[in-house]
Structures are given as C-alpha cells and as structure tokens.
Motif scaffolding. Structure first.
Motif, PDB file in Angstrom:
ATOM      1  N   GLN A  87       0.826  -1.208   0.000  1.00  0.00           N
ATOM      2  CA  GLN A  87       0.000   0.000   0.000  1.00  0.00           C
ATOM      3  C   GLN A  87       0.859   1.256   0.000  1.00  0.00           C
ATOM      4  O   GLN A  87       0.587   2.214  -0.740  1.00  0.00           O
ATOM      5  CB  GLN A  87      -0.927  -0.001   1.216  1.00  0.00           C
ATOM      6  N   ALA A  91       1.336   4.307  -2.977  1.00  0.00           N
ATOM      7  CA  ALA A  91       1.182   5.725  -2.651  1.00  0.00           C
ATOM      8  C   ALA A  91       2.456   6.498  -2.939  1.00  0.00           C
ATOM      9  O   ALA A  91       2.416   7.630  -3.454  1.00  0.00           O
ATOM     10  CB  ALA A  91       0.791   5.879  -1.179  1.00  0.00           C
ATOM     11  N   ARG A  94       2.909   7.306  -6.540  1.00  0.00           N
ATOM     12  CA  ARG A  94       1.984   8.341  -7.015  1.00  0.00           C
ATOM     13  C   ARG A  94       2.408   9.734  -6.584  1.00  0.00           C
ATOM     14  O   ARG A  94       1.910  10.730  -7.130  1.00  0.00           O
ATOM     15  CB  ARG A  94       0.570   8.075  -6.479  1.00  0.00           C
ATOM     16  N   ASN A  95       3.273   9.847  -5.581  1.00  0.00           N
ATOM     17  CA  ASN A  95       3.618  11.153  -5.004  1.00  0.00           C
ATOM     18  C   ASN A  95       5.074  11.525  -5.264  1.00  0.00           C
ATOM     19  O   ASN A  95       5.956  10.673  -5.174  1.00  0.00           O
ATOM     20  CB  ASN A  95       3.367  11.126  -3.489  1.00  0.00           C
ATOM     21  N   ASN A 127      -3.409   5.553   3.924  1.00  0.00           N
ATOM     22  CA  ASN A 127      -4.372   6.171   3.025  1.00  0.00           C
ATOM     23  C   ASN A 127      -4.476   7.666   3.281  1.00  0.00           C
ATOM     24  O   ASN A 127      -4.602   8.469   2.346  1.00  0.00           O
ATOM     25  CB  ASN A 127      -5.743   5.516   3.199  1.00  0.00           C
ATOM     26  N   ASP A 130      -1.535   9.461   1.808  1.00  0.00           N
ATOM     27  CA  ASP A 130      -1.698   9.492   0.353  1.00  0.00           C
ATOM     28  C   ASP A 130      -2.635  10.609  -0.083  1.00  0.00           C
ATOM     29  O   ASP A 130      -2.387  11.292  -1.079  1.00  0.00           O
ATOM     30  CB  ASP A 130      -2.219   8.135  -0.114  1.00  0.00           C
ATOM     31  N   THR A 131      -3.718  10.820   0.647  1.00  0.00           N
ATOM     32  CA  THR A 131      -4.734  11.782   0.226  1.00  0.00           C
ATOM     33  C   THR A 131      -4.541  13.175   0.825  1.00  0.00           C
ATOM     34  O   THR A 131      -5.050  14.149   0.269  1.00  0.00           O
ATOM     35  CB  THR A 131      -6.144  11.267   0.593  1.00  0.00           C
TER      36      THR A 131
END
Length: 230
Positions: A87, A91, A94-95, A127, A130-131
């Motif tokens: 996980q 993340a 993506r960043n 999570n 990530d957000t």
C-alpha cells in the motif's frame, strides 16, 4: 549522517522490488495512444521513483536491523507488513513530494517493528498520507505541541499577550499562508473529520495562551508517531 550503500540483501531487494513494481502495474492504461503515452512520458519517471523508493526503504530497514530492532528474515512471513509495504509503495509512486514519501517510508519502518499498530490502523494512516496535502501533516504536527514546534524549528513564537487564534498561530509558523483562510479552513475541517484534530475553529478568538494548547487527538498522536522515523 546516514551512510549510503546498495540494497543490503538480495531477499529484501527482491521482495521490495516486486511490491513496488506492483504499484506501477496497478495504474490503469487503456488503448494504444494511452499505452504509448505511458511508455514514453510516464514510465521513466515512475521507474525512477520506484527504484529510489525501494532503495530508501531497504537502507532504513537494514539500519534498524543493525540497531537490533528487527530481523529482516522475519518480515518475509509478516503478512501485515507485506500488505503495508504494498500500500505504501503504491502511494509513494503516485507522489513526488519528499515529505509525503518520507512519511510513507517511516510508516513502513514502524510497521516492521514489534508493537506496530494493528493492520486496519496502518492502512487507515497510509491512506491518509496518500490523500492529505503536506499542509495537513505540517499543521497537525504544529498542533501537537505548538511551543515545542516553534523551538524545534528555530522560529520565534507569536506574542499572544491578550488574545490569540489558530489562524494567527499557523501564519506565525508559515507567513506565506496569510490571506489563505479558506484553504486553511478546509484543512482544519478535514483533520477534524478524520478524527485527528480536536479544537476550535480557525478564526475563533481565544485567550492569550489558548492557541498554544495541544489540539491533536489520541488518533492524531498515533498518526504522527506512525509517520515519524522510529
């Protein structure tokens, strides 16, 4: 200063390589044009991120082993840890922001240690990293211990002789955030909704020392601990 070395063990490197690469593989691509776009434009930087992430995690895990805090071989059978790495790797790929990638790496390291949070909490916190924006994490860190934060960062705290507010506290820490009330208010409300922050509204007038009070919840403290280097 941390010493730099290659990924220490083949077994660890192979496992992290597989998990991190799966993060790239999970990104959907459809159609010839999209496939070509991915191959030419996106694949090289994503691969670079994957390699940097894999080596960064591996180096820090090896350091924890050298300090006697974990055994790398044991991690291969730790299903919760493997899930967390997967996980966090997705993340991280993506960043691009270093603060978020560092928080994700720290989450992996803490997940590898004894007495790590339960699996559901680990997934929840990853999570959120990530957000969230970096400002969510920075402001939450400020709210944990405002006086200690200013001292740690070498910034003169605001002089709240009679009244104070959270907005004034935040803008004293980061002057560039002045006149960004709506942006800051969204962050405050989201931290509150996620159960990480408990306190007044952004512009509410408080007593002189009111803004310096701790405002992170127990869950907020756990989030900060999980995303801070062990």
């Amino acid at each position: 200063m941390m010493k730099t070395h290659e990924v220490p063990e083949a077994t660890l490197k192979d496992r992290l390589h597989t998990l991190a690469k799966a993060g790239i593989a999970s990104i959907p691509v459809a159609g010839a044009a999209a496939s070509e776009l991915f191959t030419v434009i996106l694949a090289p930087p994503l691969e670079k991120r994957r390699i940097e992430w894999m080596n960064d995690v591996a180096e820090h895990l090896k350091e924890l082993e050298e300090r006697g805090e974990l055994n790398l071989e044991d991690l291969q059978d730790n299903e919760t840890f493997i899930t967390t790495v997967m996980q966090a790797s997705q993340a991280a790929i993506r960043n691009h922001q270093s603060e978020k990638r560092e928080a994700l790496r720290n989450a992996v390291l803490n997940a590898a240690l004894p007495h790590a949070p339960e699996e559901s909490i680990q997934q929840l916190f990853i999570n959120q990293v990530d957000t969230f924006t970096v400002w969510h994490m920075r402001i939450l860190d400020l709210f944990k211990e405002p006086p200690a934060w200013f001292e740690r960062n070498g910034i003169t705290p605001p002089d709240f002789s009679f009244t104070s507010s959270l907005e004034e506290l935040i803008t004293a820490a980061w002057p560039d955030l002045k006149d960004r009330y709506e942006f800051l208010n969204v962050i405050i409300q989201e931290l509150k909704t996620k159960g990480l922050y408990s306190g007044g509204e952004l512009g509410t007038t408080m007593s002189g020392g009111g803004a310096f009070q701790k405002r992170t919840t127990k869950m907020g403290n756990s989030f900060l601990k999980f995303t801070t280097a062990p």
